[in-house]
Design an enzyme around this catalytic site. Structure first.
Site, PDB file in Angstrom:
ATOM      1  N   GLY A  47      43.907  48.224  76.313  1.00  0.00           N
ATOM      2  CA  GLY A  47      43.154  49.210  75.562  1.00  0.00           C
ATOM      3  C   GLY A  47      41.784  49.539  76.115  1.00  0.00           C
ATOM      4  N   ARG A  68      41.942  36.369  74.867  1.00  0.00           N
ATOM      5  CA  ARG A  68      42.293  35.168  74.111  1.00  0.00           C
ATOM      6  C   ARG A  68      43.545  34.518  74.680  1.00  0.00           C
ATOM      7  NH1 ARG A  68      43.111  37.119  68.666  1.00  0.00           N
ATOM      8  NH2 ARG A  68      45.243  37.507  69.338  1.00  0.00           N
ATOM      9  N   ASP A  93      38.206  32.923  73.574  1.00  0.00           N
ATOM     10  CA  ASP A  93      38.476  33.259  72.177  1.00  0.00           C
ATOM     11  C   ASP A  93      37.132  33.274  71.459  1.00  0.00           C
ATOM     12  OD1 ASP A  93      39.180  33.491  69.534  1.00  0.00           O
ATOM     13  OD2 ASP A  93      40.708  31.918  69.570  1.00  0.00           O
ATOM     14  N   ASN A 120      33.669  43.741  73.297  1.00  0.00           N
ATOM     15  CA  ASN A 120      34.734  44.660  72.906  1.00  0.00           C
ATOM     16  C   ASN A 120      35.775  44.015  71.990  1.00  0.00           C
ATOM     17  OD1 ASN A 120      36.741  47.024  73.338  1.00  0.00           O
ATOM     18  ND2 ASN A 120      37.859  45.221  74.082  1.00  0.00           N
ATOM     19  N   TYR A 258      37.112  46.216  57.805  1.00  0.00           N
ATOM     20  CA  TYR A 258      36.749  46.638  59.163  1.00  0.00           C
ATOM     21  C   TYR A 258      35.400  47.356  59.164  1.00  0.00           C
ATOM     22  CZ  TYR A 258      37.170  48.894  63.745  1.00  0.00           C
ATOM     23  OH  TYR A 258      36.944  49.331  65.033  1.00  0.00           O
ATOM     24  N   VAL A 295      40.924  55.868  68.929  1.00  0.00           N
ATOM     25  CA  VAL A 295      41.517  55.767  70.261  1.00  0.00           C
ATOM     26  C   VAL A 295      43.011  55.465  70.200  1.00  0.00           C
ATOM     27  CG1 VAL A 295      41.240  54.707  72.542  1.00  0.00           C
ATOM     28  CG2 VAL A 295      39.275  54.874  71.004  1.00  0.00           C
ATOM     29  N   LYS A 296      43.742  56.005  71.142  1.00  0.00           N
ATOM     30  CA  LYS A 296      45.181  55.760  71.243  1.00  0.00           C
ATOM     31  C   LYS A 296      45.422  54.370  71.828  1.00  0.00           C
ATOM     32  CE  LYS A 296      46.141  60.658  72.138  1.00  0.00           C
ATOM     33  NZ  LYS A 296      46.620  61.628  73.134  1.00  0.00           N
ATOM     34  N   THR A 297      45.370  53.362  70.969  1.00  0.00           N
ATOM     35  CA  THR A 297      45.614  51.986  71.379  1.00  0.00           C
ATOM     36  C   THR A 297      46.455  51.291  70.316  1.00  0.00           C
ATOM     37  OG1 THR A 297      43.627  51.137  70.274  1.00  0.00           O
ATOM     38  CG2 THR A 297      43.369  51.873  72.555  1.00  0.00           C
TER      39      THR A 297
END
Length: 339
Positions: A47, A68, A93, A120, A258, A295-297
């Protein structure tokens, strides 16, 4: 043309402008970095993180790609290595103190520290019109506390430079204090979080945990903050998530857990930027945050309208600014926006 169509047209026009800007190479005068410049990108196995790592490495930096899960991280790094890019992998992690310590020890021993940190790594468990808080504790622990833990661990390892070290936190417009539709309902609390002079780490910690109205009212007075109040807030929030009373807390109505986690990360960015501003020349650390867009993830179930390439652009731009005197700001598409 309706309002939605006009907004989409503006977004597309701005993306085209940024795509054009991305084709303009940095001049030798602007390039303060080299292959000896170390950039760490968390959650970079896919991503946005993968693309940030790819773009930084394409500019000639040495990138430490972290993930991770070891297997997927190694595979991601291998893809870039096969393209001739200087990318190395290390497991990390961000919610595991032992993992952070091992990473800190490794990067100090191997490189003597780092120059750029891109926070990120993050999680989201809601899609579409969902607004579940089933995983609220995980979301806040990762997106806010994990990010904060990385900042605290990496600051002592940021290498001195006349250009300053850089920290970029990937956050979201959903965490804006004064968004029209998705914001904290408590005006007094919003005002405290807007005023950088009254911000404290304790206040930010408390904010992401509060769902109880009476506890929130206590926190309207910053002088009343205490460790005991924060501790009680943690348990109260978790209890109210279980019984559903968080709904009446006045929090953002879109992806509540979130949004609150990103609001806290935004506020912490401003707080730390203020604290770090007193560092002497040669030891400066500039910290900013930005929204990559929808975003396209995998995190959006591929429902976004922005490509990872475009989403990564502002992070890379902030990390590489030739004359970096910007700190404590919030950006989207290379433009400063209000928190």
């Amino acid at each position: 043309m309706g309002k939605k169509e006009r907004a989409q047209e503006r977004r597309e026009k701005r993306r085209q402008e940024i795509s054009l800007l991305r084709t303009i190479p940095y001049s030798d005068h602007q390039r303060w970095w080299s292959t000896d410049t170390i950039a760490v990108v968390t959650g970079a196995n896919r991503g946005i993180g993968f693309e940030i790592a790819h773009q930084l490495a394409s500019h000639g930096l040495t990138v430490v790609l972290t993930s991770r899960e070891t297997h997927v991280g190694k595979e991601a790094a291998k893809v870039m290595q096969e393209g001739g890019l200087n990318v190395v992998f290390h497991q990390l992690d961000i919610v595991d103190p032992t993992s952070i310590q091992l990473f800190s020890d490794w990067i100090k021993e191997k490189y003597g520290g780092l120059d750029i940190l891109i926070n990120n790594a993050g999680v989201n468990f809601n899609f579409g019109t969902d607004n579940s808080v089933e995983f609220a504790e995980t979301v806040i622990r990762t997106n806010y506390f994990g990010t904060k833990s990385m900042i605290k661990a990496m600051i002592p390892l940021m290498r001195p430079s006349p250009f300053g070290a850089r920290i970029v936190n990937v956050t979201s417009r959903l965490g804006r204090l004064n968004g029209r539709r998705n914001r904290i309902a408590n005006v007094s609390l919003r005002q405290q979080l807007e005023d950088v002079d009254s911000l404290s780490e304790e206040l930010i910690d408390s904010t992401v945990r509060i769902a109880n109205v009476s506890l929130r009212q206590q926190l309207e007075d910053v002088d009343s903050l205490s460790e005991e109040l924060i501790d009680s807030t943690v348990s109260t929030f978790l209890d109210q998530v279980k019984d559903g009373t968080w709904i009446s807390g006045g929090w953002p109505q879109v992806f509540t857990d979130y949004s609150l986690s990103k609001l806290a990360a935004n506020a912490y960015t401003r707080l730390m930027a203020k604290i770090l501003s007193d560092r002497p020349d040669g030891h400066k650390i500039y910290m900013n945050c930005y929204c990559p867009g929808w975003v396209k993830t995998a995190m959006t179930a591929w429902a976004g309208h922005t490509s990872p390439v475009d989403a990564a652009d502002t992070a890379v731009w902030l990390a590489l600014l030739p004359d970096q005197f910007v700190s404590g700001k919030f950006f989207a598409e290379r433009r400063e926006i209000n928190f």
